[in-house]
Design a protein around this motif. Structure first.
Motif, PDB file in Angstrom:
ATOM      1  N   LYS A  31       0.832  -1.202   0.000  1.00 29.78           N
ATOM      2  CA  LYS A  31       0.000   0.000   0.000  1.00 29.78           C
ATOM      3  C   LYS A  31       0.874   1.262   0.000  1.00 29.78           C
ATOM      4  O   LYS A  31       2.102   1.171   0.129  1.00 29.78           O
ATOM      5  CB  LYS A  31      -0.928  -0.034   1.216  1.00 29.78           C
ATOM      6  CG  LYS A  31      -1.929  -1.192   1.133  1.00 29.78           C
ATOM      7  CD  LYS A  31      -2.701  -1.415   2.403  1.00 29.78           C
ATOM      8  CE  LYS A  31      -3.640  -0.290   2.723  1.00 29.78           C
ATOM      9  NZ  LYS A  31      -4.529  -0.592   3.859  1.00 29.78           N
ATOM     10  N   THR A  32       0.245   2.409  -0.124  1.00 29.32           N
ATOM     11  CA  THR A  32       0.990   3.666  -0.229  1.00 29.32           C
ATOM     12  C   THR A  32       1.798   3.989   1.026  1.00 29.32           C
ATOM     13  O   THR A  32       2.780   4.717   0.947  1.00 29.32           O
ATOM     14  CB  THR A  32       0.054   4.845  -0.551  1.00 29.32           C
ATOM     15  OG1 THR A  32      -0.955   4.941   0.462  1.00 29.32           O
ATOM     16  CG2 THR A  32      -0.605   4.654  -1.910  1.00 29.32           C
ATOM     17  N   ASP A  33       1.412   3.446   2.177  1.00 33.52           N
ATOM     18  CA  ASP A  33       2.181   3.670   3.412  1.00 33.52           C
ATOM     19  C   ASP A  33       3.240   2.580   3.623  1.00 33.52           C
ATOM     20  O   ASP A  33       3.835   2.492   4.692  1.00 33.52           O
ATOM     21  CB  ASP A  33       1.252   3.758   4.619  1.00 33.52           C
ATOM     22  CG  ASP A  33       0.506   2.460   4.903  1.00 33.52           C
ATOM     23  OD1 ASP A  33       0.690   1.451   4.172  1.00 33.52           O
ATOM     24  OD2 ASP A  33      -0.287   2.445   5.865  1.00 33.52           O
ATOM     25  N   ALA A  37      -0.960  -5.362   2.228  1.00 36.26           N
ATOM     26  CA  ALA A  37      -2.368  -5.765   2.254  1.00 36.26           C
ATOM     27  C   ALA A  37      -2.464  -7.154   1.638  1.00 36.26           C
ATOM     28  O   ALA A  37      -1.826  -7.439   0.624  1.00 36.26           O
ATOM     29  CB  ALA A  37      -3.213  -4.785   1.455  1.00 36.26           C
ATOM     30  N   MET A  80      -9.699  -2.099  -4.030  1.00 31.78           N
ATOM     31  CA  MET A  80      -8.243  -2.090  -4.087  1.00 31.78           C
ATOM     32  C   MET A  80      -7.862  -1.861  -5.542  1.00 31.78           C
ATOM     33  O   MET A  80      -8.208  -2.649  -6.418  1.00 31.78           O
ATOM     34  CB  MET A  80      -7.665  -3.419  -3.594  1.00 31.78           C
ATOM     35  CG  MET A  80      -6.163  -3.595  -3.809  1.00 31.78           C
ATOM     36  SD  MET A  80      -5.117  -2.490  -2.854  1.00 31.78           S
ATOM     37  CE  MET A  80      -5.164  -3.283  -1.258  1.00 31.78           C
ATOM     38  N   PRO A  87       4.472   2.371  -4.718  1.00 28.97           N
ATOM     39  CA  PRO A  87       3.563   2.970  -3.739  1.00 28.97           C
ATOM     40  C   PRO A  87       3.690   4.493  -3.662  1.00 28.97           C
ATOM     41  O   PRO A  87       2.700   5.183  -3.427  1.00 28.97           O
ATOM     42  CB  PRO A  87       3.985   2.319  -2.413  1.00 28.97           C
ATOM     43  CG  PRO A  87       4.669   1.064  -2.797  1.00 28.97           C
ATOM     44  CD  PRO A  87       5.305   1.315  -4.122  1.00 28.97           C
ATOM     45  N   ASP A 103      -8.169   1.715  -1.649  1.00 32.80           N
ATOM     46  CA  ASP A 103      -6.786   1.386  -1.310  1.00 32.80           C
ATOM     47  C   ASP A 103      -6.013   1.252  -2.609  1.00 32.80           C
ATOM     48  O   ASP A 103      -6.567   0.846  -3.636  1.00 32.80           O
ATOM     49  CB  ASP A 103      -6.710   0.053  -0.548  1.00 32.80           C
ATOM     50  CG  ASP A 103      -7.312   0.126   0.844  1.00 32.80           C
ATOM     51  OD1 ASP A 103      -7.261   1.201   1.468  1.00 32.80           O
ATOM     52  OD2 ASP A 103      -7.835  -0.909   1.303  1.00 32.80           O
ATOM     53  N   MET A 104      -4.747   1.577  -2.575  1.00 33.02           N
ATOM     54  CA  MET A 104      -3.871   1.394  -3.729  1.00 33.02           C
ATOM     55  C   MET A 104      -2.887   0.289  -3.377  1.00 33.02           C
ATOM     56  O   MET A 104      -2.296   0.305  -2.287  1.00 33.02           O
ATOM     57  CB  MET A 104      -3.128   2.684  -4.054  1.00 33.02           C
ATOM     58  CG  MET A 104      -4.027   3.876  -4.378  1.00 33.02           C
ATOM     59  SD  MET A 104      -4.973   3.710  -5.891  1.00 33.02           S
ATOM     60  CE  MET A 104      -3.724   4.094  -7.113  1.00 33.02           C
ATOM     61  N   GLY A 105      -2.716  -0.665  -4.284  1.00 32.41           N
ATOM     62  CA  GLY A 105      -1.810  -1.775  -4.039  1.00 32.41           C
ATOM     63  C   GLY A 105      -0.823  -1.944  -5.175  1.00 32.41           C
ATOM     64  O   GLY A 105      -1.215  -2.029  -6.335  1.00 32.41           O
TER      65      GLY A 105
END
Length: 165
Positions: A31-33, A37, A80, A87, A103-105
């Motif tokens: 994920k971006t952080d 996930a 997602m 990311p 969410d971005m994966g």
């Protein structure tokens, strides 16, 4: 192997989407952080996988925006957005666009493309993912799939959202 096109030119993917009714392949996406996930994180809720080559292209960016808008109104549904983008790029895009309902994966550390049969094996997008939508139910079964035949086209949002009903 599946054949899709990009501006009319045919290209191959590594395989085919998982069959409707089958168990969705497990995955881990960054994920971006920089947290990871997994499919297990979404157990008990429906999951829309909005899969595309890169958020830095107009059609891909549009799909993120449209699913972001739709996700805001959906109860017990997560979205997602999946690409090979790093990311950091995905986070930058979401920040600039005000994207906060999806969410971005990133697949940069995973076998997601092979596991879902979506990695391009030929053409200029080789190594990136074919534009697709996969919807997974609360128990991890595939409810709906679409692999967009022409990569420059958007997915069928209405059909995907109807599958969630």
């Amino acid at each position: 192997m599946t054949t899709v096109t990009l501006k009319g030119n045919a290209f191959e993917t590594v395989g085919s989407l998982p069959a409707v009714g089958s168990a969705a392949p497990a995955f881990e996406l960054v994920k971006t952080d920089l947290s990871v996930a997994s499919l297990a994180d979404y157990e008990g809720q429906k999951l829309v996988l909005n899969i595309f080559p890169s958020v830095d292209t107009p059609t891909c960016a549009t799909s993120v925006r449209k699913f972001n808008e739709s996700a805001a109104a959906l109860k017990d549904v997560n979205v997602m957005c999946v690409s090979a983008d790093l990311p950091f790029a995905a986070g930058r895009f979401c920040g600039a666009e005000g994207i906060d309902n999806v969410d971005m994966g990133s697949t940069f550390r995973s076998t997601f493309g092979a596991d879902y049969g979506l990695s391009f094996t030929t053409g200029p997008l080789k190594g990136l993912l074919s534009r697709s939508v996969v919807i997974i139910d609360e128990s991890g079964k595939v409810l709906y799939t679409e692999q967009v035949a022409e990569t420059a086209d958007e997915p069928n949002y209405d059909a995907a959202l109807a599958a969630l009903a």
